[in-house]
Design a protein around this motif. Sequence first.
Motif, PDB file in Angstrom:
ATOM      1  N   ASP A   1     -42.016  52.449 -11.927  1.00  0.00           N
ATOM      2  CA  ASP A   1     -42.819  51.750 -10.937  1.00  0.00           C
ATOM      3  C   ASP A   1     -42.223  50.362 -10.741  1.00  0.00           C
ATOM      4  O   ASP A   1     -42.179  49.563 -11.666  1.00  0.00           O
TER       5      ASP A   1
ATOM      6  N   SER B   1     -43.297  48.057  -8.649  1.00  0.00           N
ATOM      7  CA  SER B   1     -44.224  47.100  -8.055  1.00  0.00           C
ATOM      8  C   SER B   1     -44.369  45.832  -8.886  1.00  0.00           C
ATOM      9  O   SER B   1     -44.724  44.793  -8.352  1.00  0.00           O
ATOM     10  N   GLU B   2     -44.086  45.898 -10.175  1.00  0.00           N
ATOM     11  CA  GLU B   2     -44.216  44.722 -11.023  1.00  0.00           C
ATOM     12  C   GLU B   2     -42.877  44.228 -11.553  1.00  0.00           C
ATOM     13  O   GLU B   2     -42.834  43.391 -12.439  1.00  0.00           O
TER      14      GLU B   2
ATOM     15  N   CYS C   1     -34.815  49.118  -9.945  1.00  0.00           N
ATOM     16  CA  CYS C   1     -35.766  48.418  -9.083  1.00  0.00           C
ATOM     17  C   CYS C   1     -35.164  47.182  -8.429  1.00  0.00           C
ATOM     18  O   CYS C   1     -35.698  46.698  -7.424  1.00  0.00           O
TER      19      CYS C   1
END
Length: 141
Positions: free
Chosen positions: A27, A29-30, A126
Motif C-alpha cells: 500500500d 498511500s502512506e 512506491c
Amino acid sequence: MFAKIILAFLSLFLVACNDNDDAEQQDCSEAICTLNFVTITVSVKDASGEPVSLDSYEIIDNETGKNLAADFNGDEYQYLKEQGFYPILSDANRVQYQNSTATLTFKGIIDNKEVINETYEVTADCCHVNLISGNTEIVLE
C-alpha cells in the motif's frame, strides 16, 4: 524541546519507501519518498572511452511490445544522448511498473545497423523505478 520536535519532523523526510516482502499487497498511500526523480541510464562508449551517439534507439517492453524510447525524446534528454547516456526508464513510468518486474530490451542503431541489443530487468516500488539487472556500461568495438 523545540530541537527534538524539529529533529523528529526532519527525520520524516529522510525515511525512504518501505520494502514489503508481499509486493502484491503493498500500500503506497502512506509511503514517504525522496523528491529525487530517478532515471535509469545506459552509457555507450567506444573502445577508447569516447561517448557514442546512436542514430536512434529503442527500449522495448518485452511483454507489451511498447517502445519506451518515445518517452525520452524531449529536449531535456538531448544533452544526455550527446554524452553517450541513454535513458531506459524513469520515475515517469513508475506506476506502470510498480509491484512487478519487467524485461526491457535496449536496441541501438548506427547507419541503419543494430549495434546494441541488451536486456534489462526493472521494477518499481512506491517511490522509484529500480534496475534489477543489465549492463549499464556498453562498450562498442
